[in-house]
Design an enzyme around this catalytic site. Structure first.
Site, PDB file in Angstrom:
ATOM      1  N   LYS A   1       0.851  -1.202   0.000  1.00  0.00           N
ATOM      2  CA  LYS A   1       0.000   0.000   0.000  1.00  0.00           C
ATOM      3  C   LYS A   1       0.881   1.245   0.000  1.00  0.00           C
ATOM      4  O   LYS A   1       1.709   1.437   0.897  1.00  0.00           O
ATOM      5  CB  LYS A   1      -0.856   0.002   1.269  1.00  0.00           C
ATOM      6  CG  LYS A   1      -2.316  -0.293   1.005  1.00  0.00           C
ATOM      7  CD  LYS A   1      -3.088  -0.327   2.287  1.00  0.00           C
ATOM      8  CE  LYS A   1      -4.392   0.411   2.156  1.00  0.00           C
ATOM      9  NZ  LYS A   1      -5.238   0.231   3.353  1.00  0.00           N
TER      10      LYS A   1
HETATM   11  O1  G3P Z   1      -9.470   0.850   4.208  1.00  0.00           O
HETATM   12  C1  G3P Z   1      -9.511   2.135   4.763  1.00  0.00           C
HETATM   13  C2  G3P Z   1     -10.382   2.127   5.943  1.00  0.00           C
HETATM   14  O2  G3P Z   1      -9.838   1.308   6.937  1.00  0.00           O
HETATM   15  C3  G3P Z   1     -10.710   3.467   6.486  1.00  0.00           C
HETATM   16  O3  G3P Z   1     -11.954   3.346   7.059  1.00  0.00           O
HETATM   17  O4  G3P Z   1     -13.904   4.022   8.364  1.00  0.00           O
HETATM   18  O5  G3P Z   1     -11.577   4.666   9.095  1.00  0.00           O
HETATM   19  O6  G3P Z   1     -12.615   5.732   7.129  1.00  0.00           O
HETATM   20  P1  G3P Z   1     -12.539   4.514   7.956  1.00  0.00           P
END
Ligand code: G3P
Length: 278
Positions: free
Chosen positions: A107
């Protein structure tokens, strides 16, 4: 559409893979941190079982994730910095896991700058993606918030791009001064947009359209999905992959009428039919 689990928690990941519908794993530094804290608190409370992996040995911990993943792709993130630094981090991660598990995806942030006026050239991410792609190392370009970023990542040879649906919705809603529940589905509103993008799902749709129109092989991996309707719409707009937390995967099988039907059917089983189960 492939379904990945967005987690670094071995228990959650094992559970998700046991359902037979998971095609890969995405992690990020925050998810790894959560997993470390979870294991540490289990350890402090004396809840660690003898078979539990000691997460402080990160290599063994990640090895165990790869075992569960059974050769499905696992995205591991670099720390960032200059192109040379990210390249070295990517090579280190890749070579640590590649021999046993040929499914490591690196990544890379689309733009690794963390201070507005820092000396780090904002194009370093692209240079690393290009370099890794020439070497056949798969990449997942992360923190994508515009189709233009995705276009550049695809041109640099990215394997996946990860538009962050929920966080794009957060950005649009907070810029408009709205108060909101971050897990709630966001219905686009007139005159609200991030430079013409009206929601995280529109971001995904635009990227899919651009890649299709121009024949890019890069896959669109919808990330930061926080509710089942976002997963549905990611599928509808043609995302190749949706990465989803365990809680959302579980929520995807729920419907009040399903439960109501189950209650009725369970009551109506006649004993003559039950004989068939013997
Ligand atoms: O894959 C990215 C993800 O983990 C971010 O999720 O909900 O923290 O925006 P969030």
């Amino acid at each position: 559409m492939k379904l990945f689990i967005d987690s670094a928690d071995i228990d959650e990941i094992t559970q998700a893979y046991s359902y037979g519908v998971i095609d890969g794993i995405t992690t990020n530094p925050s998810l790894i941190k959560q997993a470390v804290l979870h294991q540490k608190s289990k350890s402090i409370e004396g809840d660690l079982q003898s078979g539990d992996i000691k997460i402080l040995d990160m290599k063994s911990y990640l090895d165990s994730l790869f075992v569960v993943a059974k050769q499905t792709p696992i995205s591991l993130e670099v720390r960032g910095g200059t192109a040379d630094e990210m390249y070295a981090q990517a090579r280190a991660l890749y070579s640590k896991f590649k021999t046993k598990f040929n499914c490591v995806v690196i990544k890379i942030p689309i733009n690794s700058q963390i201070e507005e006026f820092s000396d780090v050239d904002e194009m370093q991410g692209l240079q690393v993606i290009r370099r890794l792609s020439h070497e056949g190392i798969p990449t997942n370009v992360t923190l994508i918030f515009s189709p233009e970023q995705a276009l550049l990542a695809a041109k640099a040879g990215a394997t996946y791009v990860s538009p962050f649906v929920g966080r794009e919705d957060d950005f649009i809603r907070s810029n408009a001064g709205l108060t909101y529940d971050k897990n709630a589905y966001f219905e686009p509103e007139e005159n609200l947009s991030d430079n013409g993008i009206e929601s995280g799902l529109e971001l995904v749709r635009d990227i899919v359209t651009i890649f299709t129109q121009h024949g890019f092989q890069t896959q669109v991996l919808a990330a930061s999905l926080r509710n089942p309707r976002q997963v549905r719409e990611a599928a509808l707009v043609g995302a190749h992959v949706a990465t989803v937390p365990l809680s959302v995967i579980k929520a995807m099988v729920r419907h009040p009428k399903t439960m109501e039907g189950m209650v009725a059917f369970t009551k109506d089983f006649v004993s003559e039919y039950d004989e068939l189960f013997k």
